[in-house]
Design a protein around this motif. Structure first.
Motif, PDB file in Angstrom:
ATOM      1  N   VAL A 369       0.827  -1.202   0.000  1.00 11.30           N
ATOM      2  CA  VAL A 369       0.000   0.000   0.000  1.00 11.30           C
ATOM      3  C   VAL A 369       0.866   1.260   0.000  1.00 11.30           C
ATOM      4  O   VAL A 369       0.817   2.047  -0.953  1.00 11.30           O
ATOM      5  CB  VAL A 369      -0.955   0.002   1.219  1.00 11.30           C
ATOM      6  N   ILE A 370       1.662   1.464   1.050  1.00  9.90           N
ATOM      7  CA  ILE A 370       2.398   2.724   1.170  1.00  9.90           C
ATOM      8  C   ILE A 370       3.440   2.862   0.058  1.00  9.90           C
ATOM      9  O   ILE A 370       3.497   3.891  -0.638  1.00  9.90           O
ATOM     10  CB  ILE A 370       3.058   2.827   2.549  1.00  9.90           C
ATOM     11  N   ALA A 371       4.264   1.834  -0.123  1.00 11.17           N
ATOM     12  CA  ALA A 371       5.304   1.932  -1.151  1.00 11.17           C
ATOM     13  C   ALA A 371       4.705   1.909  -2.552  1.00 11.17           C
ATOM     14  O   ALA A 371       5.124   2.678  -3.424  1.00 11.17           O
ATOM     15  CB  ALA A 371       6.316   0.798  -0.984  1.00 11.17           C
ATOM     16  N   HIS A 372       3.718   1.044  -2.789  1.00 10.63           N
ATOM     17  CA  HIS A 372       3.181   0.880  -4.143  1.00 10.63           C
ATOM     18  C   HIS A 372       2.258   2.026  -4.538  1.00 10.63           C
ATOM     19  O   HIS A 372       2.320   2.507  -5.675  1.00 10.63           O
ATOM     20  CB  HIS A 372       2.427  -0.445  -4.235  1.00 10.63           C
ATOM     21  N   GLN A 373       1.394   2.469  -3.640  1.00 11.26           N
ATOM     22  CA  GLN A 373       0.393   3.471  -3.995  1.00 11.26           C
ATOM     23  C   GLN A 373       0.857   4.903  -3.738  1.00 11.26           C
ATOM     24  O   GLN A 373       0.355   5.825  -4.373  1.00 11.26           O
ATOM     25  CB  GLN A 373      -0.904   3.224  -3.214  1.00 11.26           C
ATOM     26  N   LEU A 374       1.799   5.083  -2.814  1.00 13.73           N
ATOM     27  CA  LEU A 374       2.211   6.436  -2.448  1.00 13.73           C
ATOM     28  C   LEU A 374       3.629   6.762  -2.909  1.00 13.73           C
ATOM     29  O   LEU A 374       3.845   7.730  -3.649  1.00 13.73           O
ATOM     30  CB  LEU A 374       2.089   6.617  -0.931  1.00 13.73           C
ATOM     31  N   CYS A 375       4.591   5.976  -2.472  1.00 13.22           N
ATOM     32  CA  CYS A 375       5.998   6.353  -2.669  1.00 13.22           C
ATOM     33  C   CYS A 375       6.427   6.245  -4.124  1.00 13.22           C
ATOM     34  O   CYS A 375       7.079   7.165  -4.659  1.00 13.22           O
ATOM     35  CB  CYS A 375       6.885   5.473  -1.778  1.00 13.22           C
ATOM     36  N   ARG A 376       6.120   5.141  -4.774  1.00 12.50           N
ATOM     37  CA  ARG A 376       6.593   4.956  -6.149  1.00 12.50           C
ATOM     38  C   ARG A 376       6.010   5.969  -7.122  1.00 12.50           C
ATOM     39  O   ARG A 376       6.760   6.537  -7.938  1.00 12.50           O
ATOM     40  CB  ARG A 376       6.278   3.527  -6.609  1.00 12.50           C
ATOM     41  N   PRO A 377       4.687   6.262  -7.107  1.00 10.07           N
ATOM     42  CA  PRO A 377       4.180   7.290  -8.029  1.00 10.07           C
ATOM     43  C   PRO A 377       4.775   8.675  -7.767  1.00 10.07           C
ATOM     44  O   PRO A 377       5.034   9.425  -8.710  1.00 10.07           O
ATOM     45  CB  PRO A 377       2.667   7.265  -7.773  1.00 10.07           C
ATOM     46  N   ILE A 378       4.983   9.017  -6.493  1.00  9.12           N
ATOM     47  CA  ILE A 378       5.574  10.319  -6.190  1.00  9.12           C
ATOM     48  C   ILE A 378       7.018  10.369  -6.678  1.00  9.12           C
ATOM     49  O   ILE A 378       7.477  11.396  -7.199  1.00  9.12           O
ATOM     50  CB  ILE A 378       5.484  10.599  -4.678  1.00  9.12           C
ATOM     51  N   TRP A 379       7.753   9.274  -6.518  1.00 13.94           N
ATOM     52  CA  TRP A 379       9.136   9.230  -7.005  1.00 13.94           C
ATOM     53  C   TRP A 379       9.193   9.433  -8.519  1.00 13.94           C
ATOM     54  O   TRP A 379      10.034  10.189  -9.024  1.00 13.94           O
ATOM     55  CB  TRP A 379       9.766   7.890  -6.607  1.00 13.94           C
ATOM     56  N   ARG A 380       8.287   8.785  -9.262  1.00 13.30           N
ATOM     57  CA  ARG A 380       8.268   8.948 -10.717  1.00 13.30           C
ATOM     58  C   ARG A 380       7.931  10.384 -11.106  1.00 13.30           C
ATOM     59  O   ARG A 380       8.594  10.974 -11.965  1.00 13.30           O
ATOM     60  CB  ARG A 380       7.266   7.973 -11.345  1.00 13.30           C
ATOM     61  N   ARG A 381       6.887  10.937 -10.476  1.00 15.61           N
ATOM     62  CA  ARG A 381       6.513  12.314 -10.808  1.00 15.61           C
ATOM     63  C   ARG A 381       7.614  13.301 -10.410  1.00 15.61           C
ATOM     64  O   ARG A 381       7.881  14.282 -11.126  1.00 15.61           O
ATOM     65  CB  ARG A 381       5.198  12.667 -10.099  1.00 15.61           C
ATOM     66  N   TRP A 382       8.246  13.045  -9.271  1.00 16.75           N
ATOM     67  CA  TRP A 382       9.320  13.929  -8.820  1.00 16.75           C
ATOM     68  C   TRP A 382      10.489  13.911  -9.802  1.00 16.75           C
ATOM     69  O   TRP A 382      11.062  14.967 -10.110  1.00 16.75           O
ATOM     70  CB  TRP A 382       9.767  13.499  -7.425  1.00 16.75           C
ATOM     71  N   LEU A 383      10.883  12.743 -10.292  1.00 14.55           N
ATOM     72  CA  LEU A 383      11.981  12.655 -11.257  1.00 14.55           C
ATOM     73  C   LEU A 383      11.638  13.394 -12.544  1.00 14.55           C
ATOM     74  O   LEU A 383      12.468  14.147 -13.081  1.00 14.55           O
ATOM     75  CB  LEU A 383      12.291  11.182 -11.557  1.00 14.55           C
ATOM     76  N   GLU A 384      10.440  13.193 -13.042  1.00 12.19           N
ATOM     77  CA  GLU A 384      10.035  13.879 -14.272  1.00 12.19           C
ATOM     78  C   GLU A 384      10.048  15.393 -14.087  1.00 12.19           C
ATOM     79  O   GLU A 384      10.545  16.134 -14.955  1.00 12.19           O
ATOM     80  CB  GLU A 384       8.649  13.407 -14.695  1.00 12.19           C
ATOM     81  N   THR A 385       9.526  15.856 -12.954  1.00  9.05           N
ATOM     82  CA  THR A 385       9.494  17.296 -12.705  1.00  9.05           C
ATOM     83  C   THR A 385      10.897  17.855 -12.518  1.00  9.05           C
ATOM     84  O   THR A 385      11.207  18.959 -12.981  1.00  9.05           O
ATOM     85  CB  THR A 385       8.638  17.587 -11.461  1.00  9.05           C
ATOM     86  N   ALA A 386      11.773  17.088 -11.840  1.00 11.85           N
ATOM     87  CA  ALA A 386      13.142  17.556 -11.628  1.00 11.85           C
ATOM     88  C   ALA A 386      13.891  17.684 -12.949  1.00 11.85           C
ATOM     89  O   ALA A 386      14.658  18.640 -13.158  1.00 11.85           O
ATOM     90  CB  ALA A 386      13.879  16.606 -10.684  1.00 11.85           C
TER      91      ALA A 386
END
Length: 506
Positions: A369-386
């Motif tokens: 739940v936490i890693a799959h639904q929260l952390c991984r999507p934020i990491w992907r979006r953060w990398l793209e935005t960076a």
């Protein structure tokens, strides 16, 4: 059927045997009143979700056991944060990504109240109370001065109306506030513009809901059934017991308080005669008499004093509380001592056994739940935005591999656990990386710190019992053993063989 057919033994495997195996489907005397409706979980959530959510929030605020269980759930689920460990092959790029992420975590909260790992704790609490939480990934302007122009805003479950179930103008279906396309994919969320229970938020007249694309929203919840679209409070199975137990405790406490207010009762044959210390009668004709320390009262003939003896709660009160709170803990999926703080009947073995099972469940939520639904999507979006903002110069797909490290577990006896981990590494059962990551740290960061500590101690000429990189414990058997006769060492080649020969000589 003939008369003798009544006395014949039924054939094995017939309808009677099948019904016996499906006892829960029988409708005879014992189960005649058990007729639950065959409803989908989404229908149950849509009809009872708002009331269940309101009761859950009130219970966590007003009930001490529920509040303690909520904090224990969040503390064990995310602790001080589930942190990323980049798996990029280029060491320099990996360090750059990790440092930029660490600096951005302080700016991640759109409300500016906490950092990214504090948002994880808030999500964990919302999962306990409401069963779900929404994270709105909001891009920011370059002039906002953020390292990476991206922030997270948490939205409570009440912001997505349960009752909004209709057909959108574009033909999509809206179910409990979530818009699905014709093949069942989530395409948008219809959030309220303000919280329905917040009377301090007065805004101008405008449409009640706003449509937010699904790619900008993370819906964090644990699906209990296949096809479930909204979450259920984690505290839901224990809500009724906690509420009734709280009422029982309040009633028992109030009864004892009321009974303790009456010290004694005086009966007199002549009610008109005043007693020492008696005050004026009230409107109902009742008067109170107070006594001070050392007072001796002589009663007149016919007067009697009976002192109050409030009824005790009884010897079964504590046992009843224990069994009820044990059932509450089982309903919450939390160890008894984490809910109540009571460890009187616990020992090392019992604590260890229940913590092992509890941490299996927590590990399931951390990764599923936490890693799959929260952390991984934020990491992907953060990398793209960076990358788009120029904060990083790399391919976001190349930099995407990452491992999320949950917080370390603190055991009852850490010495035994560390010794077991050292033996497992020496036997090749596990790697040092796994052991270090189990403590909640990045192994490469630990290695860099050890190397820096070793270089600094060497430069300053310091000496400690254990230098960085050294290990303590049993020393190896020396390969040369001194000869007691001539004082010279005898080469044995192998330490174990030398010890065996020394034993045989003795």
């Amino acid at each position: 059927m003939g008369l003798f057919d009544l006395f014949r033994r039924p054939k094995p495997g017939g309808p009677e045997a099948m019904r016996a195996r499906l006892e829960g489907a029988m409708a005879k005397r014992r189960l005649r009143g058990w007729n639950p409706p065959l409803e989908n979980i989404n229908a149950l959530v849509a009809s009872g979700g708002p009331r269940l959510l309101a009761r859950s929030r009130e219970l966590v605020v007003t009930n001490g056991y529920a509040a303690n269980a909520c904090e224990a759930f969040a503390a064990n689920l995310v602790g001080d944060g589930i942190k990323p460990s980049s798996l990029i092959g280029d060491a320099d790029l990996r360090d750059q990504v990790q440092k930029l992420w660490l600096a951005w975590t302080d700016e991640a909260d759109a409300d500016g109240l906490t950092d990214f790992y504090g948002l994880q704790a808030m999500v964990a609490r919302e999962m306990f109370v409401a069963g779900e939480c929404f994270v709105w990934m909001r891009p920011r302007r370059a002039e906002d001065g953020l390292l990476v122009p991206l922030q997270m805003q948490l939205l409570q479950s009440e912001m997505l109306p349960f009752e909004k179930t209709e057909t959108a103008p574009n033909g999509n279906r809206i179910r409990c506030g979530i818009e699905f396309d014709l093949i069942g994919r989530r395409v948008a969320y219809h959030f309220r513009r303000r919280h329905p229970g917040d009377s301090t938020d007065h805004r101008l007249a405008m449409p009640e809901t706003v449509r937010v694309p699904a790619e900008d929203v993370l819906h964090i919840y644990r699906a209990l059934d296949a096809g479930q679209i909204r979450g259920l409070p984690h505290v839901a199975p224990a809500m009724v017991r906690l509420f009734l137990l709280d009422q029982y405790d309040d009633a028992e406490l109030d009864r004892k308080k009321t009974a303790a207010m009456f010290a004694g009762f005086i009966t007199k044959t002549a009610p008109e005669d005043p007693m020492m210390g008696e005050g004026e009668a009230d409107l109902d004709g009742a008067a109170l008499a107070s006594l001070e320390p050392g007072t001796m009262q002589v009663l007149l003939p016919g007067e009697d004093v009976k002192f109050s003896s409030p009824a005790d709660v009884g010897g079964g009160y504590e046992a009843f509380q224990y069994r009820t709170l044990l059932a509450v803990s089982a309903s919450l999926g939390l160890p008894y001592h984490l809910v109540t703080g009571d460890v009187r009947q616990a020992n090392y073995s019992s604590l260890r056994a229940e913590l092992v099972e509890f941490r299996r469940r927590i590990g399931q939520l951390q990764h599923g739940v936490i890693a799959h639904q929260l952390c991984r999507p934020i990491w992907r979006r953060w990398l793209e935005t960076a990358v788009l903002s120029g904060a990083l110069e790399t391919d976001p797909i190349t930099a995407r591999p990452v491992q999320w490290i949950p917080p370390r577990w603190d055991w009852v006896d850490p010495l035994k656990d560390i010794q077991a981990q050292v033996l497992a590494m020496e036997a090749g059962i596990t790697s040092r990386r796994k052991v270090v990551e189990a403590t909640g740290y990045d192994v490469e960061e630990v290695d860099r710190e050890n190397a820096a500590d070793a270089a600094r101690t060497k430069q300053l000429g310091l000496s400690y019992r254990t230098s960085p990189g050294e290990t303590q414990g049993a020393r190896a058997t020396p390969i040369r053993r001194p000869d007691p006769e001539d004082g010279t060492d005898q080469s044995n080649g192998d330490g174990a063989a030398a010890a065996d020969r020394a034993t045989n000589q003795e």
